[in-house]
Write a protein that holds these residues in place. Structure first.
Motif, PDB file in Angstrom:
ATOM      1  N   ALA A 319       0.828  -1.207   0.000  1.00 28.22           N
ATOM      2  CA  ALA A 319       0.000   0.000   0.000  1.00 28.22           C
ATOM      3  C   ALA A 319       0.863   1.258   0.000  1.00 28.22           C
ATOM      4  N   LEU A 322       1.970   2.082  -3.448  1.00 20.10           N
ATOM      5  CA  LEU A 322       0.904   2.667  -4.255  1.00 20.10           C
ATOM      6  C   LEU A 322       0.623   4.111  -3.843  1.00 20.10           C
ATOM      7  N   ILE A 333      -6.943   1.744  -2.821  1.00 13.72           N
ATOM      8  CA  ILE A 333      -5.704   1.108  -2.366  1.00 13.72           C
ATOM      9  C   ILE A 333      -5.984   0.121  -1.243  1.00 13.72           C
TER      10      ILE A 333
END
Length: 363
Positions: A319, A322, A333
């Motif tokens: 995460a 991202l 996400i």
């Protein structure tokens, strides 16, 4: 035209001279198959040889070998010449030795692969400038030390460094020096890890040195410890240094073959299932064939975390990547990385990194 590398498992008694003769036989008829033999690597000790050939397809490589000397390779993969040179140092035959009619190359393709990773432990906005300056300093030191110990920087992505060494000793000494540089500077918000393993360019996977890279990557990512190596690397180091042990005061962790097998299976399953919200500890137990108690003990020994924490932090690391790219919103996400809800994701993210994911867009 594509370039291929093939792997030959040599029979007992085959020498570097025999392989040089086979290479010469390839060169004499290569035009018949629209091929061009670039070079080869021969390792008499491990009884292996690897050929680098420009060819229209894999079948042409097989036909060339079959009709020049009859030694059919066990494996062929397509490669990039630049990447080959980064790992192995050359893509053509070295110059012939003086006073020899046959260019005998007794040059192993075995390489020691080091991965160095720098990660943020927390994401305090106030410390970004300090951490980024420290990372720039480490990057300069890593590149300088790589060159000093005859290594080749194959790839640098973000704050991950992939380095190839001909010698295990050079790799270990370089790793120790890199670790010393880190220990001399106090950067409590930065995690600094090193993993070293060794292997050959063509193995089970399709990519060049892919199997060895994966092991080094896992060692520098999930193993509990700042500097981890395989048992094989330790043995090779001691063999190169007249049975002198690795420096015990450097806190270098050595993983047994059993540990490496477990780590490989753990990561293979994790990489296939981490994004699914339904994946849980029971799935790990079933996939790895471990009881709940044995999985817990093994994970704590190797990773230093129980399975549920390991999976959650793996997802959080994905995460974070991202969020740093800022291409999706937080809810997207959260679900993409296997969390059951954006609220739970934000709570876990804040607990690990010290800020909410929403602050990543304003930091």
């Amino acid at each position: 035209m594509p370039i291929y590398m093939d792997f030959h498992d040599l029979p007992d008694g085959v020498s570097a001279k025999h392989v040089a003769e086979m290479h010469q036989a390839d060169l004499e008829i290569e035009h018949k198959y629209n091929c061009r033999g670039l070079t080869y690597w021969c390792d008499e000790k491990r009884q292996t040889a690897f050929c680098l050939i420009e060819a229209p397809n894999q079948q042409a490589v097989l036909d060339l070998h079959q009709n020049s000397h009859g030694a059919v390779p066990q494996r062929i993969i397509e490669v990039n010449d630049t990447i080959v040179e980064s790992f192995l140092g050359r893509i053509e035959d070295p110059k012939k030795s003086k006073n020899t009619s046959l260019n005998i190359i007794n040059d192993p393709a075995f390489r020691t692969i080091m991965v160095v990773k720098l990660k943020h432990k927390v994401l305090r906005t106030s410390s970004y400038d300090i951490l980024n300056a420290a990372i720039r300093g480490y990057t300069t030191s890593i590149k300088t030390l790589t060159s000093e110990f005859h290594g080749r920087l194959v790839r640098q992505e973000s704050n991950t460094f992939l380095i190839s060494f001909d010698s295990v000793t050079d790799a270990m000494q370089c790793g120790v020096k890199i670790q010393e540089v880190h220990n001399c500077v106090i950067t409590p918000d930065l995690e600094f890890k090193i993993g070293i393993s060794g292997g050959v360019p063509v193995a089970k996977s399709e990519g060049l040195f892919e199997d060895t890279i994966k092991i080094s990557d896992y060692l520098s990512d999930i193993v509990n410890g700042d500097f981890s190596i395989t048992e094989d690397v330790r043995d090779l180091y001691e063999g190169e240094n007249q049975n002198i042990s690795i420096p015990e005061n450097k806190a270098i962790r050595v993983l047994s073959s059993t540990d490496v097998d477990f780590m490989t299976h753990l990561m293979a399953y994790t990489e296939s299932a981490w994004s699914q919200t339904t994946t849980n500890v029971n799935d790990f137990e079933e996939s790895l064939g471990f009881s709940k108690s044995k999985l817990y003990r093994t994970m704590m020994h190797l990773v230093g975390k129980p399975p549920n924490i390991f999976l959650r932090e793996y997802r959080l690391n994905k995460a974070l990547g991202l969020l740093e790219k800022q291409r999706s919103n937080i809810s997207e996400i959260a679900y993409q990385t296997g969390f059951s809800s954006p609220a739970y994701f934000s709570k876990c993210f804040h607990k690990k990194y010290g800020i909410l994911p929403s602050n990543m867009y304003t930091s």
